[in-house]
Design a protein around this motif. Structure first.
Motif, PDB file in Angstrom:
ATOM      1  N   TYR A 140      30.462  15.297 -85.556  1.00  0.00           N
ATOM      2  CA  TYR A 140      30.799  16.633 -86.031  1.00  0.00           C
ATOM      3  C   TYR A 140      32.128  17.037 -85.410  1.00  0.00           C
ATOM      4  O   TYR A 140      32.493  16.602 -84.322  1.00  0.00           O
ATOM      5  N   MET A 152      16.212  30.385 -89.243  1.00  0.00           N
ATOM      6  CA  MET A 152      16.877  30.399 -87.936  1.00  0.00           C
ATOM      7  C   MET A 152      15.871  30.601 -86.800  1.00  0.00           C
ATOM      8  O   MET A 152      16.181  30.302 -85.637  1.00  0.00           O
ATOM      9  N   THR A 164      24.140  26.535 -83.802  1.00  0.00           N
ATOM     10  CA  THR A 164      25.285  25.981 -84.517  1.00  0.00           C
ATOM     11  C   THR A 164      25.045  24.518 -84.844  1.00  0.00           C
ATOM     12  O   THR A 164      24.226  23.856 -84.233  1.00  0.00           O
ATOM     13  N   PHE A 165      25.822  24.021 -85.770  1.00  0.00           N
ATOM     14  CA  PHE A 165      25.610  22.660 -86.235  1.00  0.00           C
ATOM     15  C   PHE A 165      26.205  21.603 -85.311  1.00  0.00           C
ATOM     16  O   PHE A 165      26.189  20.425 -85.637  1.00  0.00           O
ATOM     17  N   GLN A 166      26.695  22.014 -84.137  1.00  0.00           N
ATOM     18  CA  GLN A 166      27.114  20.967 -83.204  1.00  0.00           C
ATOM     19  C   GLN A 166      25.900  20.306 -82.575  1.00  0.00           C
ATOM     20  O   GLN A 166      26.010  19.232 -82.014  1.00  0.00           O
ATOM     21  N   GLU A 167      24.755  20.947 -82.706  1.00  0.00           N
ATOM     22  CA  GLU A 167      23.527  20.299 -82.265  1.00  0.00           C
ATOM     23  C   GLU A 167      23.053  19.345 -83.350  1.00  0.00           C
ATOM     24  O   GLU A 167      23.120  19.644 -84.531  1.00  0.00           O
ATOM     25  N   THR A 168      22.532  18.208 -82.918  1.00  0.00           N
ATOM     26  CA  THR A 168      22.051  17.223 -83.871  1.00  0.00           C
ATOM     27  C   THR A 168      20.894  17.777 -84.692  1.00  0.00           C
ATOM     28  O   THR A 168      19.981  18.396 -84.149  1.00  0.00           O
ATOM     29  N   GLN A 169      20.959  17.556 -86.001  1.00  0.00           N
ATOM     30  CA  GLN A 169      19.877  17.937 -86.883  1.00  0.00           C
ATOM     31  C   GLN A 169      19.014  16.694 -87.114  1.00  0.00           C
ATOM     32  O   GLN A 169      19.528  15.653 -87.502  1.00  0.00           O
ATOM     33  N   PHE A 200      13.569  16.497 -98.040  1.00  0.00           N
ATOM     34  CA  PHE A 200      13.686  16.285 -96.598  1.00  0.00           C
ATOM     35  C   PHE A 200      13.581  17.613 -95.862  1.00  0.00           C
ATOM     36  O   PHE A 200      14.185  18.608 -96.246  1.00  0.00           O
ATOM     37  N   ARG A 226      16.788  21.561 -85.852  1.00  0.00           N
ATOM     38  CA  ARG A 226      17.736  21.385 -84.748  1.00  0.00           C
ATOM     39  C   ARG A 226      17.569  22.525 -83.765  1.00  0.00           C
ATOM     40  O   ARG A 226      17.096  23.607 -84.101  1.00  0.00           O
ATOM     41  N   PHE A 263      16.113  14.777 -89.137  1.00  0.00           N
ATOM     42  CA  PHE A 263      15.485  14.780 -90.448  1.00  0.00           C
ATOM     43  C   PHE A 263      14.126  14.095 -90.409  1.00  0.00           C
ATOM     44  O   PHE A 263      13.918  13.130 -89.665  1.00  0.00           O
ATOM     45  N   GLY A 264      13.222  14.599 -91.232  1.00  0.00           N
ATOM     46  CA  GLY A 264      11.945  13.943 -91.425  1.00  0.00           C
ATOM     47  C   GLY A 264      12.091  12.717 -92.309  1.00  0.00           C
ATOM     48  O   GLY A 264      13.190  12.430 -92.800  1.00  0.00           O
ATOM     49  N   TYR A 310      16.445  27.733 -95.399  1.00  0.00           N
ATOM     50  CA  TYR A 310      16.525  27.453 -93.980  1.00  0.00           C
ATOM     51  C   TYR A 310      15.931  28.619 -93.202  1.00  0.00           C
ATOM     52  O   TYR A 310      15.762  29.725 -93.724  1.00  0.00           O
ATOM     53  N   LEU A 361      22.887  12.282 -87.948  1.00  0.00           N
ATOM     54  CA  LEU A 361      24.226  12.784 -87.659  1.00  0.00           C
ATOM     55  C   LEU A 361      25.047  11.724 -86.928  1.00  0.00           C
ATOM     56  O   LEU A 361      24.619  11.178 -85.914  1.00  0.00           O
ATOM     57  N   TYR A 375      15.839  26.194 -85.431  1.00  0.00           N
ATOM     58  CA  TYR A 375      16.334  26.083 -86.801  1.00  0.00           C
ATOM     59  C   TYR A 375      15.574  25.004 -87.556  1.00  0.00           C
ATOM     60  O   TYR A 375      15.412  23.877 -87.070  1.00  0.00           O
TER      61      TYR A 375
END
Lengths: 109, 114
Positions: free
Chosen positions: A49, B50, B98-103, B90, B94, B105-106, B48, A46, B31
């Motif tokens: 955002y 939660m 909400t998606f403001q948290e960094t996701q 992949f 996170r 990835f493997g 996905y 990321l 998540y």
């Protein structure tokens, strides 16, 4: 029509150039707008955002969202060879995340 | 070190032979999600979750199953793989809702179905 459209490029620029990457979308219910960077053979990471319309700046990167036009942009100032990667826009709807195709960027020294 | 691990990293299999790709995270994230990445199509979300025992379909769930019995693990199951499931997969995780948290990835799993 895809929900998120992004020009796949490739885009090649000289070092120091300003880069503009863009995505358009069709679903006005999207909540968060993100930009990911993906280096070759790696998972995406990321970059930025945003939640609302307007600009958000982080160092050399500026993310812009225009909800009325359903258009988002990522600007990279003073681009560096280390910025060479694929840039993916992404938009969220609840737990779902929809990505654009990704734009392959190459910054030449 | 905070990380998302996937196994195997590379897999060649034949049509119809059931397989499982494991995903594990050590960050106590609620998540978790699975994506596939194909040339010209970008990243597409498969499923996905939660939280534990809570899973939901992404954009391309057909032909896949998932389970979330423990917080740290989120395996992807292909009951009867077909050649159109050849892809780069992949897993991601996170914290928070909400998606403001960094996701995170493997490293990816490259699957070839013959």
């Amino acid at each position: 029509q895809k929900e998120v459209e992004q020009d796949p490029g490739p885009l090649s620029v000289p070092e120091g150039a300003i880069v503009s990457l863009n995505c358009t979308y069709s679903n006005s219910a999207f909540q968060y707008f993100m930009w990911y960077r993906q280096y070759s053979r790696k998972g995406p990471e990321l970059l930025m955002y945003t939640y609302s319309s307007g600009n958000k700046e982080d160092g050399r990167f500026t993310a812009q969202v225009d909800k009325s036009s359903k258009y988002i942009s990522l600007f990279i100032r003073d681009s560096q060879p280390s910025d060479s990667a694929t840039y993916l826009c992404a938009m969220s709807l609840g737990g779902k995340l929809i990505f654009g195709q990704g734009t392959e960027l190459s910054v030449k020294p | 070190e905070a990380q998302v691990t996937q196994n195997p990293r590379y897999l060649i299999t034949v049509t119809g032979k059931k397989l499982t790709v494991t995903c594990s995270q050590n960050m106590n994230h609620e998540y978790m999600s699975w994506y596939r990445q194909d040339p010209g199509l970008g990243l597409r979300q498969i499923y996905y979750s939660m939280n534990v025992e809570v899973t939901d379909k992404g954009d391309v769930p057909e032909g896949y199953k998932v389970s979330r019995k423990e917080k740290r693990n989120f395996p992807l199951i292909l009951e009867s793989p077909s050649p159109n499931q050849t892809s780069l997969y992949f897993c991601a995780s996170r914290a928070g809702g909400t998606f403001q948290e960094t996701q995170y990835f493997g490293p990816g799993t490259r699957l070839l179905v013959l």
